[in-house]
Design an enzyme around this catalytic site. Structure first.
Site, PDB file in Angstrom:
ATOM      1  N   ASP A  20       0.873  -1.109  -0.129  1.00 13.18           N
ATOM      2  CA  ASP A  20      -0.182   0.007   0.065  1.00 13.18           C
ATOM      3  C   ASP A  20       0.842   1.154   0.067  1.00 13.18           C
ATOM      4  O   ASP A  20       1.731   1.536   0.665  1.00 13.18           O
ATOM      5  CB  ASP A  20      -0.900   0.025   1.321  1.00 13.18           C
ATOM      6  CG  ASP A  20      -2.113   0.812   1.050  1.00 13.18           C
ATOM      7  OD1 ASP A  20      -3.117   0.587   1.042  1.00 13.18           O
ATOM      8  OD2 ASP A  20      -1.849   2.167   1.158  1.00 13.18           O
ATOM      9  N   ILE A  21       0.318   2.281  -0.940  1.00 12.35           N
ATOM     10  CA  ILE A  21       1.209   3.502  -1.005  1.00 12.35           C
ATOM     11  C   ILE A  21       1.331   4.421   0.482  1.00 12.35           C
ATOM     12  O   ILE A  21       2.128   5.195   0.572  1.00 12.35           O
ATOM     13  CB  ILE A  21       0.706   4.255  -2.119  1.00 12.35           C
ATOM     14  CG1 ILE A  21       1.954   5.164  -2.555  1.00 12.35           C
ATOM     15  CG2 ILE A  21      -0.564   5.101  -1.858  1.00 12.35           C
ATOM     16  CD1 ILE A  21       1.342   5.911  -3.988  1.00 12.35           C
ATOM     17  N   ASN A  76     -12.905  -3.498   2.232  1.00 14.28           N
ATOM     18  CA  ASN A  76     -14.203  -2.320   2.334  1.00 14.28           C
ATOM     19  C   ASN A  76     -15.067  -2.220   0.744  1.00 14.28           C
ATOM     20  O   ASN A  76     -14.551  -2.470  -0.045  1.00 14.28           O
ATOM     21  CB  ASN A  76     -13.646  -0.976   2.398  1.00 14.28           C
ATOM     22  CG  ASN A  76     -12.716  -0.519   3.680  1.00 14.28           C
ATOM     23  OD1 ASN A  76     -13.026  -1.010   4.740  1.00 14.28           O
ATOM     24  ND2 ASN A  76     -11.501  -0.074   3.555  1.00 14.28           N
ATOM     25  N   GLU A  82     -12.556   3.238  -1.599  1.00 13.38           N
ATOM     26  CA  GLU A  82     -11.841   4.389  -2.318  1.00 13.38           C
ATOM     27  C   GLU A  82     -11.637   4.093  -3.686  1.00 13.38           C
ATOM     28  O   GLU A  82     -11.596   4.831  -4.526  1.00 13.38           O
ATOM     29  CB  GLU A  82     -10.448   5.155  -1.602  1.00 13.38           C
ATOM     30  CG  GLU A  82     -11.019   5.920  -0.287  1.00 13.38           C
ATOM     31  CD  GLU A  82     -10.026   6.786   0.092  1.00 13.38           C
ATOM     32  OE1 GLU A  82      -8.825   6.489  -0.195  1.00 13.38           O
ATOM     33  OE2 GLU A  82     -10.267   7.792   0.996  1.00 13.38           O
ATOM     34  N   VAL A  83     -11.055   2.825  -3.699  1.00 12.44           N
ATOM     35  CA  VAL A  83     -10.744   2.315  -5.226  1.00 12.44           C
ATOM     36  C   VAL A  83     -11.618   1.234  -5.650  1.00 12.44           C
ATOM     37  O   VAL A  83     -11.848   0.262  -4.911  1.00 12.44           O
ATOM     38  CB  VAL A  83      -9.313   1.755  -5.056  1.00 12.44           C
ATOM     39  CG1 VAL A  83      -9.013   1.155  -6.508  1.00 12.44           C
ATOM     40  CG2 VAL A  83      -8.221   2.900  -4.572  1.00 12.44           C
ATOM     41  N   HIS A 130     -10.334  -5.238  -3.577  1.00 12.80           N
ATOM     42  CA  HIS A 130      -8.921  -5.446  -3.008  1.00 12.80           C
ATOM     43  C   HIS A 130      -9.234  -5.774  -1.607  1.00 12.80           C
ATOM     44  O   HIS A 130      -9.915  -5.493  -0.899  1.00 12.80           O
ATOM     45  CB  HIS A 130      -8.036  -4.287  -3.163  1.00 12.80           C
ATOM     46  CG  HIS A 130      -8.657  -3.044  -2.875  1.00 12.80           C
ATOM     47  ND1 HIS A 130      -9.529  -2.365  -3.249  1.00 12.80           N
ATOM     48  CD2 HIS A 130      -8.523  -2.133  -1.514  1.00 12.80           C
ATOM     49  CE1 HIS A 130      -9.994  -1.262  -2.572  1.00 12.80           C
ATOM     50  NE2 HIS A 130      -9.349  -1.234  -1.598  1.00 12.80           N
ATOM     51  N   HIS A 145      -6.979  -5.847   2.036  1.00 13.31           N
ATOM     52  CA  HIS A 145      -5.780  -5.226   2.744  1.00 13.31           C
ATOM     53  C   HIS A 145      -5.293  -6.482   3.519  1.00 13.31           C
ATOM     54  O   HIS A 145      -5.942  -7.096   4.393  1.00 13.31           O
ATOM     55  CB  HIS A 145      -6.292  -4.222   3.697  1.00 13.31           C
ATOM     56  CG  HIS A 145      -6.713  -2.939   2.996  1.00 13.31           C
ATOM     57  ND1 HIS A 145      -6.106  -1.854   2.906  1.00 13.31           N
ATOM     58  CD2 HIS A 145      -7.889  -2.771   2.674  1.00 13.31           C
ATOM     59  CE1 HIS A 145      -6.936  -0.861   2.173  1.00 13.31           C
ATOM     60  NE2 HIS A 145      -8.167  -1.558   1.916  1.00 13.31           N
TER      61      HIS A 145
HETATM   62  P1  AMP Z   1      -9.896   1.286   0.380  1.00 13.03           P
HETATM   63  O1  AMP Z   1     -10.010   2.536   1.053  1.00 13.03           O
HETATM   64  O2  AMP Z   1     -10.244  -0.086   0.973  1.00 13.03           O
HETATM   65  O3  AMP Z   1     -10.428   1.508  -1.106  1.00 13.03           O
HETATM   66  O4  AMP Z   1      -8.429   1.389   0.120  1.00 13.03           O
HETATM   67  C1  AMP Z   1      -7.363   1.728  -0.839  1.00 13.03           C
HETATM   68  C2  AMP Z   1      -6.062   1.872  -0.637  1.00 13.03           C
HETATM   69  O5  AMP Z   1      -5.477   1.993  -1.703  1.00 13.03           O
HETATM   70  C3  AMP Z   1      -5.739   2.832   0.443  1.00 13.03           C
HETATM   71  O6  AMP Z   1      -4.826   2.262   1.562  1.00 13.03           O
HETATM   72  C4  AMP Z   1      -4.524   3.573  -0.482  1.00 13.03           C
HETATM   73  O7  AMP Z   1      -3.482   3.750   0.392  1.00 13.03           O
HETATM   74  C5  AMP Z   1      -4.028   2.603  -1.420  1.00 13.03           C
HETATM   75  N1  AMP Z   1      -3.611   3.161  -2.684  1.00 13.03           N
HETATM   76  C6  AMP Z   1      -4.061   4.027  -3.399  1.00 13.03           C
HETATM   77  N2  AMP Z   1      -3.353   4.270  -4.580  1.00 13.03           N
HETATM   78  C7  AMP Z   1      -2.504   3.362  -4.489  1.00 13.03           C
HETATM   79  C8  AMP Z   1      -1.357   3.153  -5.565  1.00 13.03           C
HETATM   80  N3  AMP Z   1      -1.066   3.750  -6.460  1.00 13.03           N
HETATM   81  N4  AMP Z   1      -0.482   2.168  -4.898  1.00 13.03           N
HETATM   82  C9  AMP Z   1      -0.706   1.475  -3.663  1.00 13.03           C
HETATM   83  N5  AMP Z   1      -1.580   1.785  -2.940  1.00 13.03           N
HETATM   84  C10 AMP Z   1      -2.464   2.651  -3.294  1.00 13.03           C
END
Ligand code: AMP
Length: 127
Positions: free
Chosen positions: A39-40, A97, A105-106, A110, A112
């Protein structure tokens, strides 16, 4: 901003771009079913994301649409990632999530993987 867990798949999302090699990622493991990368913005000493290679928006979408082979392959990759990271002895947490209330958010499914220290309560306390 939180996204829907049941919206149509958006091919432009950031994890789709990582899968296509358009954006770099610190890879941990890759096989036919999944890609795992750091994770970034880590929220634990070890914070790795595992994503399926297909176009699934969330765990809800994945569980309905993916084949049994794909579901099994994905979860085996999650376990293999935790193993590769050396997390089995100390323990680890797997979290996903789905949608607005969870703060997804994405919009590409995915999970974690968190580890490397005692992780505390499963959810933030409500006051
Ligand atoms: P979620 O809130 O469960 O959708 O988590 C999205 C996760 O993606 C967050 O923990 C971010 O820090 C992570 N994230 C977003 N962009 C990147 C990226 N380019 N590389 C790695 N992790 C990312």
């Amino acid at each position: 901003m939180p996204v829907s867990g049941v919206a149509p798949y958006d091919e432009g999302n950031i994890f789709a771009r990582i899968l296509r090699g358009e954006i770099p990622a610190r890879k941990v493991l890759e096989d036919d079913y999944a890609l795992a990368f750091h994770d970034i913005s880590p929220q634990a000493p070890v914070h790795v994301l595992v994503i399926p290679k297909g176009p699934y928006v969330s765990v809800a979408d994945f569980s309905v649409k993916a084949s049994a082979e794909t579901v099994a392959g994905f979860w085996r990759a999650v376990a293999a990632t935790a193993h590769k990271l050396g997390l089995e002895d100390g323990g680890f947490r797997v979290l996903t999530n789905c949608g607005h209330d969870a703060g997804q958010e994405v919009p590409h499914f995915h999970v974690h993987i968190f580890g490397g220290q005692p992780l505390g309560p499963m959810l933030a306390r409500r006051h």
